[in-house]
Design a protein around this motif. Sequence first.
Motif, short mmCIF file in Angstrom:
data_model
loop_
_atom_site.label_atom_id
_atom_site.label_comp_id
_atom_site.label_asym_id
_atom_site.label_seq_id
_atom_site.Cartn_x
_atom_site.Cartn_y
_atom_site.Cartn_z
N LYS A 279 8.78 68.90 138.24
CA LYS A 279 8.79 69.66 137.00
C LYS A 279 7.88 70.86 137.19
O LYS A 279 6.87 70.79 137.90
CB LYS A 279 8.28 68.79 135.84
N LEU B 121 6.03 74.50 135.20
CA LEU B 121 5.67 75.18 133.96
C LEU B 121 4.79 76.37 134.30
O LEU B 121 3.85 76.25 135.09
CB LEU B 121 4.93 74.22 133.02
N GLU C 191 13.92 65.97 130.88
CA GLU C 191 13.82 67.29 130.26
C GLU C 191 14.15 68.40 131.27
O GLU C 191 14.25 68.13 132.47
CB GLU C 191 12.41 67.48 129.70
N GLN D 48 9.94 75.16 132.59
CA GLN D 48 9.64 75.86 131.34
C GLN D 48 8.71 77.03 131.68
O GLN D 48 7.76 76.86 132.47
CB GLN D 48 8.96 74.93 130.34
N TYR D 49 9.00 78.20 131.13
CA TYR D 49 8.14 79.34 131.41
C TYR D 49 8.04 80.24 130.19
O TYR D 49 8.89 80.20 129.29
CB TYR D 49 8.63 80.13 132.63
N TYR D 50 6.99 81.04 130.19
CA TYR D 50 6.72 81.96 129.09
C TYR D 50 7.33 83.30 129.43
O TYR D 50 6.91 83.97 130.38
CB TYR D 50 5.22 82.08 128.87
N TRP E 64 8.55 80.80 124.79
CA TRP E 64 8.79 79.78 125.79
C TRP E 64 10.29 79.55 125.95
O TRP E 64 11.00 79.39 124.96
CB TRP E 64 8.12 78.47 125.39
N SER F 18 13.39 77.59 128.73
CA SER F 18 13.54 76.52 129.71
C SER F 18 14.76 76.75 130.58
O SER F 18 15.70 77.45 130.20
CB SER F 18 13.64 75.17 129.00
N GLN G 173 15.53 78.93 124.32
CA GLN G 173 14.17 78.82 123.81
C GLN G 173 13.81 77.34 123.66
O GLN G 173 14.65 76.50 123.33
CB GLN G 173 14.03 79.54 122.48
N THR G 174 12.53 77.03 123.93
CA THR G 174 12.10 75.64 123.87
C THR G 174 10.87 75.51 122.99
O THR G 174 10.04 76.43 122.91
CB THR G 174 11.78 75.09 125.27
N ARG H 163 9.10 72.56 123.41
CA ARG H 163 8.50 71.39 124.04
C ARG H 163 7.08 71.64 124.56
O ARG H 163 6.39 70.69 124.90
CB ARG H 163 9.37 70.92 125.21
N VAL H 164 6.66 72.90 124.69
CA VAL H 164 5.33 73.19 125.21
C VAL H 164 4.32 73.07 124.08
O VAL H 164 4.35 73.85 123.12
CB VAL H 164 5.27 74.60 125.83
#
Length: 663
Positions: free
Chosen positions: A258, A260, A302, A306-308, A326, A328, A528-529, A531-532
């Motif tokens: 995973k 991030l 999941e 995930q990134y910004y 955020w 994904s 868009q997520t 989850r962060v």
Amino acid sequence: MKSVKEIHHDWLTLPDGTRLAFRAWMPDDAESKPVPAILEFLPYRKNDGTIIRDEITMPETAAHGYACIRVDLRGCGESEGLFEDEYSAQELQDGCDVINWIAQQMWCDGNVGMVGISWGGFNSLQIAALQPPALKAIITQCSTDDRFRDDVHFLGGCLLNDNMDWAAFFWAYAQARSPDARLVGENWKSIWLERLNHMPFLAKPWLSNQTRNDYWKHGSVCEDHSNIKIPVYAIGGWADNYRNTVFSLLSNLRGPKKGLIGPWAHKYPNIAYPNPKMDYVAESVRWWDRWLKDIENGIDQEPELQYYLQDSTLPSSDYEMRPGKWVSEPTWPSPDTSYQTYYLGNKSLQDTPNTSEPISIHSPQDVGLDGGRLCVGIRLEMEQPADQRHDDAGSVLFETDTLIDDLPIAGQIKAALSLASSTPNAHVVVRVSDVHPSGEVTRVTHGILNLAHRDSHEFPEALEPGREYEVEVPLYHMAYVVPKGHKLRVSISTAYWPLTWPCEYDATLTLNPAKCSIQLPLNRTQTQTDRVPAYDRVVSFDGEQRTPTNSQRVVHRDYKTGVTTLETYDDFGCQYFNSSQSEIDFNVHQFLSIHPEDPHSAKNDIRLRVDMGREGWHTGLEAQYVMTCDADNFYVKAHWKAKHDDEVIFTKTFDETIKRNFM
């Protein structure tokens, strides 16, 4: 949440009899109800080095039902033995032995995780590749799987000034500091002197090994990613030097994984900047619950990444907040990535190839002054890239028309260049920037290549002057939206001081625009997520800032000599820590100078001072490192000094000449 007890200081014994110092937090009832353990294994002094972040993060993690163990490396902090080098075979074997020791303690259920940022992120990957049986999962942050490609020593085959900076900073921050007399007893001074006298001068091996040889292959898990079989969570920040690693690990690991990436500098996500921060403990506990407690919480189902995705922002050497959102990706490489290619024309970026005339590039050696620091977050302030217009003045520029649609860049930009050099070696630097309608220029990302390393970092080859070569320059991964109404700019230079040490030749490059292009990875189908987990708590350390911090960054241009000097000063102030009942006062003063027309005038002069102790016990360190060069050699001089109270008890001087090898 469980009640937590702390072991402030104790020792564990390795098979060879060496004792390593540790600090631990665990549930009160762990001895009767054993729990999984999480190890962080560092040289950075658990008693007074990483104390702030440890006391913020580890007790909170322990309250979720984990034993959190912070162990100092051999020869560091209060640990016995002598330190050798970064990621030595001894360090990695010690790490495996520590994991085995932890797994056998009555408070541990036999399952161990490993976590770390920077050094601890490196060795968690390296130890995972050695497969100690009790190690079940890791979280690696701001680290690398390739020590030559993506560390503070070399970039694109170019020597980084951080190579010597880090040797000096590490000596004063961790390597040379005294063990705490209160913890090790009356012989603390003899232990300290033995360390000082046997301490390696790290600037020498780091500078001497100028190709990707066995020295750098050791500890580079990319040599065989398949050795890592346990689950890996890789975390990074867009402002950090190590962000490429998240993508490399996701692309190459075959087990559960995973990734991030936030907008952050070189910090844990709950204490990082710029905002928004992430609730690191909440996210990490989900990972540990899945792989150390076998709780089916869905984290492994999941999205893989995930990134910004950062929005456009005006350039600043510091950001309180980076706007964005955020998003994904189900897997990486992403199936949703599309690519847009721009071709280099006459000062333009075009959709189709062109037949423009050859373009010459010969940059002043001080191009790069507004490039910021390599590794944002190690010092104090003013580390991000500033407005790029000064650096652009010494570069060749290619620019789109005003954009009619957003360009949501997400991934690694690659530049394909066809060029010839006037000399047997040269550097080429490619920057991609966001040009605002008001004229300011924000650097989005950059890449650097030593052209002697165009085909191999292991076996560099000289260029044939005048011959045209086709090369690829990979830029740092990035996620950034260049909005409609702005322009995209590509800047190409032959120098980037002080990030990189200048090439041994003062080269002129000639581009053939008809064969030059830049490829942008775009994400136009953003998912868009939510989850962060956000983190908006105000955190403070258990102690007192007795004198304020101070940071300065000033450029001096001497009109008589023509020399340009970047002077930086970072004073961390005097900090007192309640748990160790000791204080540390640390500052770094650096002068990076060069003549715009002379690559052999480069000079890096860094001075460090540390005072630490308590009433009845005070120690001090002073060091100066100076690096210069000519066409054939690098020259490194250094002087170390250690004091007990006001008495100088140790000095040592170094004067090294190191031959350049296509560098």
